[in-house]
Motif scaffolding. Structure first.
Motif, PDB file in Angstrom:
ATOM      1  N   VAL A 147     -16.300   1.928  -3.423  1.00  0.00           N
ATOM      2  CA  VAL A 147     -17.354   1.231  -2.675  1.00  0.00           C
ATOM      3  C   VAL A 147     -17.035  -0.263  -2.635  1.00  0.00           C
ATOM      4  CG1 VAL A 147     -19.822   0.748  -2.571  1.00  0.00           C
ATOM      5  CG2 VAL A 147     -19.031   2.990  -3.375  1.00  0.00           C
ATOM      6  N   ALA A 224     -24.303   3.161   7.020  1.00  0.00           N
ATOM      7  CA  ALA A 224     -22.896   3.100   6.624  1.00  0.00           C
ATOM      8  C   ALA A 224     -22.139   2.156   7.546  1.00  0.00           C
ATOM      9  CB  ALA A 224     -22.266   4.487   6.666  1.00  0.00           C
ATOM     10  N   ARG A 291     -17.424  15.628  -4.595  1.00  0.00           N
ATOM     11  CA  ARG A 291     -17.680  15.706  -3.153  1.00  0.00           C
ATOM     12  C   ARG A 291     -18.139  14.354  -2.605  1.00  0.00           C
ATOM     13  NH1 ARG A 291     -21.321  20.330  -1.912  1.00  0.00           N
ATOM     14  NH2 ARG A 291     -22.918  18.750  -2.204  1.00  0.00           N
ATOM     15  N   ARG A 292     -18.960  13.654  -3.396  1.00  0.00           N
ATOM     16  CA  ARG A 292     -19.366  12.312  -2.962  1.00  0.00           C
ATOM     17  C   ARG A 292     -18.138  11.426  -2.781  1.00  0.00           C
ATOM     18  NH1 ARG A 292     -21.571   8.536  -7.487  1.00  0.00           N
ATOM     19  NH2 ARG A 292     -19.353   8.787  -7.972  1.00  0.00           N
ATOM     20  N   ARG A 294     -15.007  12.311  -2.185  1.00  0.00           N
ATOM     21  CA  ARG A 294     -14.250  12.708  -0.985  1.00  0.00           C
ATOM     22  C   ARG A 294     -14.950  12.201   0.267  1.00  0.00           C
ATOM     23  NH1 ARG A 294     -14.202  17.740  -3.431  1.00  0.00           N
ATOM     24  NH2 ARG A 294     -15.486  18.674  -1.811  1.00  0.00           N
ATOM     25  N   GLY A 295     -16.271  12.300   0.272  1.00  0.00           N
ATOM     26  CA  GLY A 295     -17.031  11.827   1.428  1.00  0.00           C
ATOM     27  C   GLY A 295     -16.893  10.326   1.608  1.00  0.00           C
ATOM     28  N   LEU A 296     -16.960   9.571   0.513  1.00  0.00           N
ATOM     29  CA  LEU A 296     -16.823   8.116   0.610  1.00  0.00           C
ATOM     30  C   LEU A 296     -15.465   7.733   1.175  1.00  0.00           C
ATOM     31  CD1 LEU A 296     -18.434   6.860  -2.734  1.00  0.00           C
ATOM     32  CD2 LEU A 296     -19.259   6.408  -0.419  1.00  0.00           C
ATOM     33  N   ALA A 298     -13.564   9.528   3.087  1.00  0.00           N
ATOM     34  CA  ALA A 298     -13.504   9.892   4.506  1.00  0.00           C
ATOM     35  C   ALA A 298     -14.286   8.893   5.362  1.00  0.00           C
ATOM     36  CB  ALA A 298     -14.059  11.305   4.697  1.00  0.00           C
ATOM     37  N   VAL A 299     -15.476   8.516   4.890  1.00  0.00           N
ATOM     38  CA  VAL A 299     -16.294   7.588   5.674  1.00  0.00           C
ATOM     39  C   VAL A 299     -15.626   6.219   5.741  1.00  0.00           C
ATOM     40  CG1 VAL A 299     -18.480   6.321   5.676  1.00  0.00           C
ATOM     41  CG2 VAL A 299     -18.476   8.797   5.293  1.00  0.00           C
ATOM     42  N   LEU A 300     -15.113   5.746   4.615  1.00  0.00           N
ATOM     43  CA  LEU A 300     -14.450   4.442   4.614  1.00  0.00           C
ATOM     44  C   LEU A 300     -13.236   4.444   5.522  1.00  0.00           C
ATOM     45  CD1 LEU A 300     -14.722   3.581   0.828  1.00  0.00           C
ATOM     46  CD2 LEU A 300     -15.612   2.178   2.696  1.00  0.00           C
ATOM     47  N   SER A 302     -12.670   6.458   8.140  1.00  0.00           N
ATOM     48  CA  SER A 302     -13.064   6.575   9.544  1.00  0.00           C
ATOM     49  C   SER A 302     -13.628   5.258  10.044  1.00  0.00           C
ATOM     50  CB  SER A 302     -14.104   7.682   9.709  1.00  0.00           C
ATOM     51  OG  SER A 302     -15.345   7.309   9.138  1.00  0.00           O
TER      52      SER A 302
ATOM     53  N   CYS B 216     -24.412  -2.044   3.997  1.00  0.00           N
ATOM     54  CA  CYS B 216     -23.473  -1.110   4.619  1.00  0.00           C
ATOM     55  C   CYS B 216     -22.124  -1.055   3.896  1.00  0.00           C
ATOM     56  CB  CYS B 216     -23.304  -1.391   6.110  1.00  0.00           C
ATOM     57  SG  CYS B 216     -22.456  -2.899   6.505  1.00  0.00           S
ATOM     58  N   ASN B 217     -21.921  -1.940   2.929  1.00  0.00           N
ATOM     59  CA  ASN B 217     -20.741  -1.819   2.072  1.00  0.00           C
ATOM     60  C   ASN B 217     -21.091  -1.307   0.681  1.00  0.00           C
ATOM     61  OD1 ASN B 217     -18.387  -3.016   3.667  1.00  0.00           O
ATOM     62  ND2 ASN B 217     -20.011  -4.513   3.972  1.00  0.00           N
ATOM     63  N   GLY B 220     -25.556   1.995   1.532  1.00  0.00           N
ATOM     64  CA  GLY B 220     -25.549   2.646   2.842  1.00  0.00           C
ATOM     65  C   GLY B 220     -24.412   3.643   2.992  1.00  0.00           C
ATOM     66  N   LEU B 221     -23.268   3.324   2.368  1.00  0.00           N
ATOM     67  CA  LEU B 221     -22.132   4.254   2.433  1.00  0.00           C
ATOM     68  C   LEU B 221     -22.479   5.579   1.762  1.00  0.00           C
ATOM     69  CD1 LEU B 221     -19.185   1.882   1.540  1.00  0.00           C
ATOM     70  CD2 LEU B 221     -19.500   3.105   3.707  1.00  0.00           C
ATOM     71  N   LEU B 225     -24.049  10.216   3.039  1.00  0.00           N
ATOM     72  CA  LEU B 225     -23.591  11.474   2.434  1.00  0.00           C
ATOM     73  C   LEU B 225     -24.676  12.202   1.669  1.00  0.00           C
ATOM     74  CD1 LEU B 225     -20.348   9.888   1.030  1.00  0.00           C
ATOM     75  CD2 LEU B 225     -20.443  11.495   2.951  1.00  0.00           C
ATOM     76  N   MET B 226     -25.602  11.456   1.095  1.00  0.00           N
ATOM     77  CA  MET B 226     -26.664  12.083   0.293  1.00  0.00           C
ATOM     78  C   MET B 226     -27.875  11.158   0.266  1.00  0.00           C
ATOM     79  SD  MET B 226     -25.145  11.484  -3.574  1.00  0.00           S
ATOM     80  CE  MET B 226     -23.875  12.698  -3.300  1.00  0.00           C
ATOM     81  N   ALA B 298     -17.345   8.674  14.386  1.00  0.00           N
ATOM     82  CA  ALA B 298     -16.282   8.747  13.374  1.00  0.00           C
ATOM     83  C   ALA B 298     -16.840   9.216  12.038  1.00  0.00           C
ATOM     84  CB  ALA B 298     -15.613   7.380  13.217  1.00  0.00           C
ATOM     85  N   SER B 302     -15.853  12.685  10.188  1.00  0.00           N
ATOM     86  CA  SER B 302     -15.209  12.668   8.875  1.00  0.00           C
ATOM     87  C   SER B 302     -16.043  13.435   7.870  1.00  0.00           C
ATOM     88  CB  SER B 302     -15.013  11.231   8.394  1.00  0.00           C
ATOM     89  OG  SER B 302     -16.258  10.635   8.071  1.00  0.00           O
ATOM     90  N   VAL B 306     -14.747  16.699   5.686  1.00  0.00           N
ATOM     91  CA  VAL B 306     -14.582  16.612   4.241  1.00  0.00           C
ATOM     92  C   VAL B 306     -15.472  17.585   3.502  1.00  0.00           C
ATOM     93  CG1 VAL B 306     -15.185  15.156   2.284  1.00  0.00           C
ATOM     94  CG2 VAL B 306     -13.746  14.287   4.116  1.00  0.00           C
TER      95      VAL B 306
END
Lengths: 323, 323
Positions: A147, A224, A291-292, A294-296, A298-300, A302, B216-217, B220-221, B225-226, B298, B302, B306
């Motif tokens: 993050v 995000a 999983r969080r 992996r998601g972070l 992927a989001v970062l 993308s 958002c950094n 928010g990220l 996801l959750m 995006a 993603s 994932v």
């Protein structure tokens, strides 16, 4: 790691819990040498296990630097020769105040000492330091190797600028507070949102899982990418934020007045715990964390690809690597 | 669009502003025929322009269905033969109440009528309907063709289930409220967070741009996801949410007590407007919106790749397509 004349090659990581270990991984992946210390008996093993996993994740961003990672039992040895200190001790004001004073005494006065504290305020924890102006708060968000946010509260603009340059060089997004505030910025925003999320559980408006789903399939997706102010700027149509505030400001103020002020009574806590059990559906914490992460990632990834010119955007990972 | 015996092939879209046009695009991209109506003189042109752009975006998700898009000036003609109605009229309670009663009178009693209202509550806007049990709130988040959340407030569990099945078939994530609440769930969470974001501006803690960047950094990220409850479940370490609440519940309550209660005074509004001007740095709204949409696409892509097994995860786009 360079900033004009300043070149840092060795960082002391004091306290190697989840936050400290994550910082250590980030530093090592950027080619910095780390001297880590922690009094817990199994600290080195936990540190090395965490760092190994985190380095695998960071390699996915192209961060393949490999600084040395030394674990040293005595803090004095970890501080010896350090060009920067990241302190991640337990959130106890008296203890941290004492610890920072000890770190401060051991180092030349030009070495920055950054505390990862989330709940304590700088003015109180630096009170016993001889050179408090080089001691600052640099609060990351979990996990800090992924993050980007680092909230900075410094005693002087120069210390804030030096620390910001250091973290920006590590692909982080430093945000400098103009004055200290308990909880800094992001945890205050999170706490405000959580209060209402608890209120909606307490009032039986929806299940814990559905409240969570409403956030991460709705406003959480936008957050995000941009913060609350910019979000309402776009919510104002062609007139932007000025139009939004002029036309919908009064309804925001009415909504604010209607927000809940729940207490975490035993009944409310039980409802939340039961709701999480339903939402987690038997998945253990470690699986949810993996999983969080992996998601972070992927989001970062993308976000960087799509919005290379976005503001705010964290510096591209690796931008500050020593070549 | 099928749910057991229920097959909907034609949707009436009443009101073609930003929300209605975005709904229309989603329906068309899933192969549904749309009959759209709006009294504004340039409504058809604006609708077709918006839908053309949105269909390009949706094709990126593999949503290449192409239902018919008819614009009809008279609402009665749009409703004729509709199997579902999505109403997106202005947020005026008296007007919407009257409009929904008129729609209700024109349709067989088994056709669901969904209002996109964000600020009004169901019980008041259905008050003049002869068959209110088939009239519900289905509130999307902007832009609804991209953001999966649909908040549902229905008069009967059957209506909630039928509407949920319809939206889930369109790749949306329906969330059913157990009882109505002004602002539903997501806008209440957003409003709670915004109040603190305004407080931090009013108190001079950081710039508007830095407060936005902190969200958002940072949190928010994770919130892409959750939700907040699951976030604190992971914040509790191995003990999860029960451990978190037992150990950090009191500090959350203290934080809640310290949150701000700002007013949108002229001075505060001016500070926000100036801060947004600095953050936007001359980029027009349309450019910021286009970048937000690219970012949403995006992030959604993603996230799906994932965490195919993630809960909560919206149904994969296209899962409910008529084959």
């Amino acid at each position: 790691m360079s900033r004009g004349e300043e070149r840092i090659s060795r960082v002391a990581v004091v306290g190697c819990g989840t936050v400290g270990a994550s910082w250590a991984a980030l530093f090592v992946a950027h080619g910095l040498d780390v001297a880590a210390t922690d009094p817990a008996p199994d600290a080195e093993e936990r540190l090395r296990t965490f760092v190994a996993g985190a380095l695998d994740q960071l390699a996915g961003f192209g961060l393949t630097g490999r600084g040395r990672l030394d674990f040293v039992p005595a803090m004095a040895d970890a501080l010896d020769g350090a060009g920067f200190v990241q302190e991640n001790a337990p959130e106890d004001e008296g203890f941290k105040r004492c610890l920072l004073a000890e770190i401060d005494r051991a180092l030349p006065p030009d070495v920055l000492v950054a505390s990862s504290t989330s709940a304590l305020v700088r003015s109180r924890i630096v009170a016993d330091c001889a050179t408090p102006e080089r001691v600052l708060v640099a609060h990351p968000f979990n996990p800090p190797h992924l993050v980007p946010l680092v909230e900075i509260v410094a005693g002087t603009p120069e210390a804030a600028a030096r620390a910001s340059a250091f973290y920006a060089g590590l692909g982080r997004r430093p945000v400098v507070l103009r004055r200290e505030m308990p909880g800094h910025i992001a945890n205050r925003l999170a706490s405000a949102l959580y209060r209402e999320a608890v209120h909606l559980v307490a009032e039986g408006v929806a299940s814990v899982a559905d409240i969570d789903a409403a956030l991460c399939n709705g406003p959480g997706l936008r957050w995000a990418l941009m913060g609350p102010h910019m979000t309402y700027h776009l919510g104002g149509g062609e007139g932007g934020i000025a139009h939004y505030l002029a036309h919908l400001g009064p309804s925001q103020e009415r909504r604010w007045a209607s927000l809940g002020t729940p207490s975490l009574t035993p009944e409310v806590q039980a409802a939340i715990v039961a709701g999480i059990a339903e939402e987690a559906a038997g998945r253990p914490i470690a699986e949810l964390e993996a999983r969080r992460d992996r998601g972070l990632i992927a989001v970062l990834t993308s976000r960087t690809e799509v919005a290379a010119d976005a503001a705010p955007t964290p510096p591209a990972p690796g931008a500050g690597d020593p070549a």
